[in-house]
Design an enzyme around this catalytic site. Structure first.
Site, short mmCIF file in Angstrom:
data_model
loop_
_atom_site.label_atom_id
_atom_site.label_comp_id
_atom_site.label_asym_id
_atom_site.label_seq_id
_atom_site.Cartn_x
_atom_site.Cartn_y
_atom_site.Cartn_z
N THR A 1 3.24 3.19 3.82
CA THR A 1 2.18 3.12 4.13
C THR A 1 1.55 3.80 5.58
O THR A 1 0.79 4.17 6.35
CB THR A 1 1.55 1.51 5.58
OG1 THR A 1 2.91 1.19 6.07
CG2 THR A 1 1.71 0.04 4.80
N LYS A 2 2.92 4.62 6.48
CA LYS A 2 3.05 5.66 6.97
C LYS A 2 3.75 6.86 6.70
O LYS A 2 4.66 6.60 6.07
CB LYS A 2 3.30 5.25 8.43
CG LYS A 2 3.95 4.85 8.94
CD LYS A 2 4.58 3.54 10.02
CE LYS A 2 5.81 3.28 10.46
NZ LYS A 2 6.02 3.05 11.88
N GLY B 1 11.81 3.13 -8.26
CA GLY B 1 11.35 2.42 -9.35
C GLY B 1 9.96 1.66 -8.39
O GLY B 1 10.00 0.96 -7.25
N HIS C 1 -11.11 2.23 0.82
CA HIS C 1 -13.01 1.93 0.71
C HIS C 1 -13.31 1.55 1.97
O HIS C 1 -12.17 1.12 3.13
CB HIS C 1 -12.91 0.76 -0.47
CG HIS C 1 -12.42 1.03 -1.79
ND1 HIS C 1 -13.34 1.42 -2.17
CD2 HIS C 1 -11.16 0.12 -2.35
CE1 HIS C 1 -12.44 0.96 -3.63
NE2 HIS C 1 -11.60 0.62 -3.59
#
Length: 199
Positions: free
Chosen positions: A176-177, A153, A126
């Protein structure tokens, strides 16, 4: 990259076309987006309801829902997709229960991949501006999971991430990367904790 509001508002393409191109679009606008997600989520529920009674029929519906599905793909319901045709799954891959893909970014999962229960693949981001965010601006980035990877999981994979071949993502990690091939990563954010023998 920040949203150039004037340019985005002047863009005459449909919200769907902007989404597929990876440009800023408004997910709350454009009836085609709501129609696609509603239809996809309805089909996910039908597959889940059918799975125990007629597994072959459920698997056929699953194959029709996705963009591409390789041979020998196995899954366990329930699962949740926003845009089924944006998901591609390679040969012999296994998707465990409570699998979720969010947003319209393209997701490519290779062959022989293991996806643990409650894995989340998030493709949207966003706008950061707090005044523009309520207007529904977002953009999507693709996710790639290469051959032979294993996601434990409750793993979360963030937009634009590639997970390298044969790598393992520890349960509960937030990726995240990009993850290189042949490593184990774990944590939030996920970090390399060991290397695996190279194939």
């Amino acid at each position: 990259m920040d949203l150039d509001l004037a340019t985005a508002l002047a863009d005459a393409r449909t919200e769907y076309d902007k989404m597929v191109a990876g440009d800023w679009y408004r997910y709350r606008y454009g009836p085609e987006l709501a129609d696609l997600t509603t239809s996809t989520q309805r089909t996910c529920r039908r597959i889940t309801a059918l799975y125990d009674e007629d597994r072959a029929a459920a698997q056929a519906m699953f194959r029709e829902l996705l963009g591409t599905v390789g041979e020998g793909v196995d899954f366990r319901p329930p699962f949740y997709l926003d845009y089924g045709h944006r998901l591609h799954v390679g040969d012999r891959t296994f998707l465990n229960a409570d699998f979720l893909t969010l947003g319209g970014g393209e997701i490519r999962i290779g062959a022989d991949v293991l996806i643990g229960p409650s894995v989340r693949l998030y493709t949207p981001t966003h706008v950061l501006d707090p005044e523009l965010r309520p207007q529904g601006w977002e953009r999507v980035s693709p996710i790639t999971i290469e051959d032979g990877a294993w996601l434990g999981g409750s793993v979360v994979v963030c937009p634009g991430v590639t997970i390298g071949a044969r790598s393992v993502v520890g349960a509960g990690s937030v990726v995240t990367k990009d993850v290189p091939p042949d490593v184990v990563v774990a944590g939030n954010p996920a970090r390399v904790v060991r290397e695996l023998p190279r194939a």
